[in-house]
Design a protein around this motif. Structure first.
Motif, PDB file in Angstrom:
ATOM      1  N   GLN A 199     -23.778 -86.458 -38.822  1.00  0.00           N
ATOM      2  CA  GLN A 199     -23.999 -87.802 -39.652  1.00  0.00           C
ATOM      3  C   GLN A 199     -24.496 -88.912 -38.401  1.00  0.00           C
ATOM      4  O   GLN A 199     -25.405 -89.370 -38.798  1.00  0.00           O
ATOM      5  CB  GLN A 199     -23.081 -88.002 -40.387  1.00  0.00           C
ATOM      6  N   ASP A 200     -23.789 -89.156 -37.663  1.00  0.00           N
ATOM      7  CA  ASP A 200     -23.958 -90.111 -36.688  1.00  0.00           C
ATOM      8  C   ASP A 200     -25.166 -89.614 -35.792  1.00  0.00           C
ATOM      9  O   ASP A 200     -25.204 -88.487 -35.147  1.00  0.00           O
ATOM     10  CB  ASP A 200     -22.899 -90.580 -35.769  1.00  0.00           C
ATOM     11  N   VAL A 201     -26.233 -90.400 -35.346  1.00  0.00           N
ATOM     12  CA  VAL A 201     -27.123 -89.937 -34.456  1.00  0.00           C
ATOM     13  C   VAL A 201     -26.774 -90.007 -33.010  1.00  0.00           C
ATOM     14  O   VAL A 201     -26.351 -91.237 -32.295  1.00  0.00           O
ATOM     15  CB  VAL A 201     -28.301 -91.038 -34.797  1.00  0.00           C
ATOM     16  N   ASN A 202     -26.230 -89.008 -32.545  1.00  0.00           N
ATOM     17  CA  ASN A 202     -25.725 -88.966 -31.134  1.00  0.00           C
ATOM     18  C   ASN A 202     -26.336 -88.247 -30.236  1.00  0.00           C
ATOM     19  O   ASN A 202     -26.046 -87.364 -29.266  1.00  0.00           O
ATOM     20  CB  ASN A 202     -24.424 -88.088 -31.245  1.00  0.00           C
ATOM     21  N   LEU A 203     -27.802 -88.752 -30.148  1.00  0.00           N
ATOM     22  CA  LEU A 203     -28.937 -88.344 -29.288  1.00  0.00           C
ATOM     23  C   LEU A 203     -28.560 -88.865 -27.818  1.00  0.00           C
ATOM     24  O   LEU A 203     -28.442 -90.183 -27.673  1.00  0.00           O
ATOM     25  CB  LEU A 203     -30.338 -88.474 -29.769  1.00  0.00           C
ATOM     26  N   ASP A 204     -29.019 -88.196 -26.851  1.00  0.00           N
ATOM     27  CA  ASP A 204     -28.811 -88.781 -25.304  1.00  0.00           C
ATOM     28  C   ASP A 204     -30.027 -89.779 -25.158  1.00  0.00           C
ATOM     29  O   ASP A 204     -31.121 -89.381 -25.233  1.00  0.00           O
ATOM     30  CB  ASP A 204     -28.835 -87.659 -24.281  1.00  0.00           C
ATOM     31  N   ARG A 205     -29.861 -91.033 -24.831  1.00  0.00           N
ATOM     32  CA  ARG A 205     -30.746 -92.054 -24.780  1.00  0.00           C
ATOM     33  C   ARG A 205     -31.577 -91.668 -23.661  1.00  0.00           C
ATOM     34  O   ARG A 205     -32.655 -92.543 -23.585  1.00  0.00           O
ATOM     35  CB  ARG A 205     -30.212 -93.541 -24.710  1.00  0.00           C
TER      36      ARG A 205
ATOM     37  N   THR B  88     -34.148 -82.919 -24.799  1.00  0.00           N
ATOM     38  CA  THR B  88     -33.144 -82.715 -25.495  1.00  0.00           C
ATOM     39  C   THR B  88     -32.822 -81.349 -26.123  1.00  0.00           C
ATOM     40  O   THR B  88     -31.757 -80.636 -25.966  1.00  0.00           O
ATOM     41  CB  THR B  88     -33.119 -83.590 -26.707  1.00  0.00           C
ATOM     42  N   LEU B  89     -33.835 -80.637 -26.704  1.00  0.00           N
ATOM     43  CA  LEU B  89     -33.954 -79.165 -26.927  1.00  0.00           C
ATOM     44  C   LEU B  89     -33.607 -78.405 -25.926  1.00  0.00           C
ATOM     45  O   LEU B  89     -32.969 -77.280 -26.237  1.00  0.00           O
ATOM     46  CB  LEU B  89     -35.125 -78.951 -27.684  1.00  0.00           C
ATOM     47  N   LEU B  90     -34.211 -78.519 -24.779  1.00  0.00           N
ATOM     48  CA  LEU B  90     -34.175 -77.442 -23.460  1.00  0.00           C
ATOM     49  C   LEU B  90     -32.768 -77.770 -23.074  1.00  0.00           C
ATOM     50  O   LEU B  90     -32.142 -76.582 -22.649  1.00  0.00           O
ATOM     51  CB  LEU B  90     -34.893 -77.951 -22.437  1.00  0.00           C
TER      52      LEU B  90
ATOM     53  N   ARG C  67     -33.889 -88.283 -37.045  1.00  0.00           N
ATOM     54  CA  ARG C  67     -33.076 -87.179 -38.034  1.00  0.00           C
ATOM     55  C   ARG C  67     -33.776 -85.755 -37.964  1.00  0.00           C
ATOM     56  O   ARG C  67     -33.187 -84.926 -37.687  1.00  0.00           O
ATOM     57  CB  ARG C  67     -33.219 -87.645 -39.410  1.00  0.00           C
ATOM     58  N   ARG C  68     -35.034 -85.599 -37.494  1.00  0.00           N
ATOM     59  CA  ARG C  68     -35.668 -84.437 -37.184  1.00  0.00           C
ATOM     60  C   ARG C  68     -35.411 -83.903 -36.085  1.00  0.00           C
ATOM     61  O   ARG C  68     -34.800 -82.562 -36.160  1.00  0.00           O
ATOM     62  CB  ARG C  68     -37.287 -84.730 -37.346  1.00  0.00           C
ATOM     63  N   LEU C  69     -35.031 -84.748 -34.987  1.00  0.00           N
ATOM     64  CA  LEU C  69     -34.429 -84.091 -33.876  1.00  0.00           C
ATOM     65  C   LEU C  69     -32.974 -83.498 -33.719  1.00  0.00           C
ATOM     66  O   LEU C  69     -32.923 -82.536 -33.072  1.00  0.00           O
ATOM     67  CB  LEU C  69     -34.673 -85.103 -32.653  1.00  0.00           C
TER      68      LEU C  69
END
Length: 243
Positions: free
Chosen positions: A84-90, A97-99, A142-144
């Protein structure tokens, strides 16, 4: 009979300070199911997901993922989690991110690049491949998150409020892809506060409060059992009875 996607037996979690988040919860989700989990904030949904993904230590009980103990690497590789929380590496862009995620799950460099391109195409992220997460719109993040969760091709995908805060068009687009994912055989566990989303997507729905399951069935059968015209009415009646 195939192993259930998720087998939870007498799951208990008591946090420091004494709060009982899960109270002897039993839950079985069959392989290939589309399962919805509904409940108010503090009901135990996030704790349950964290336990399944081995992000917290449980107080008692057993969890198995396709027959594997949830603490093993084999079980963790079978699960994809879109939190739920957007926890993407800034500091990472979309492709990185995907790799990075693919490498974490043991994908070869070639396979990770192939899958990352596939995910960017599926979620319309190719034009943003070199853009860092903080520069993306809320919908793109969200897509990511969902693309990252699916990167290693898990058999069980857990979607924790996947359309929270997105506009209607993106919500419908995500619904369309999630349906295709399920049709391909992936088991999906969805938590959402949007009751129409659960009714639209899920084959079976469980209601949870106070760390215990209150009811579980199809939307039609829940309406019948609670003598209700809508799922919202079912939800209100179930929560009132539990309180």
């Amino acid at each position: 009979m195939p192993e259930p996607a998720l087998q939870i037996t007498q799951l208990t979690k008591r946090y420091d300070g004494g709060f009982l988040a899960l109270d002897g919860l039993d839950l079985t989700i069959p392989d290939g199911a589309f399962f919805g989990l509904l409940g108010p904030n503090g009901a135990g949904k996030t704790t349950l997901i964290s336990a399944v993904c081995n992000l917290i230590r449980v107080t008692g009980g057993e969890l198995r993922v396709f027959g594997e103990d949830h603490r093993t690497w084999e079980a963790r590789r079978l699960i994809g989690l879109a939190e739920q929380d957007v926890n993407l590496d800034r500091f990472l862009d979309v492709q990185e991110t995907l790799l990075f995620h693919g490498g974490y799950y043991g994908m070869s460099r070639a396979d990770a690049r192939r899958r990352a391109k596939e995910m960017m195409d599926v979620f319309d992220l190719r034009a943003k491949a070199g853009v860092r997460a903080p520069m993306l719109s809320g919908g793109m993040r969200r897509r990511l998150l969902l693309a990252r969760a699916l990167m290693h091709e898990p058999r069980l995908v857990i979607l924790d409020e996947p359309t929270a805060g997105v506009d209607f068009e993106l919500r419908v687009e995500l619904w369309r892809y999630i349906r295709r994912l399920h049709e391909g055989g992936t088991t999906i566990l969805l938590t959402t506060h949007y009751l129409e989303e659960a009714e639209e997507l899920c084959e079976e729905i469980a209601l949870i409060r106070g760390g215990q399951l209150l009811a579980r069935d199809s939307a039609d059968n829940l309406r019948s059992a609670f003598d209700a015209d809508t799922l919202a009415e079912v939800y209100v009646k179930a929560m009132a009875q539990a309180a």
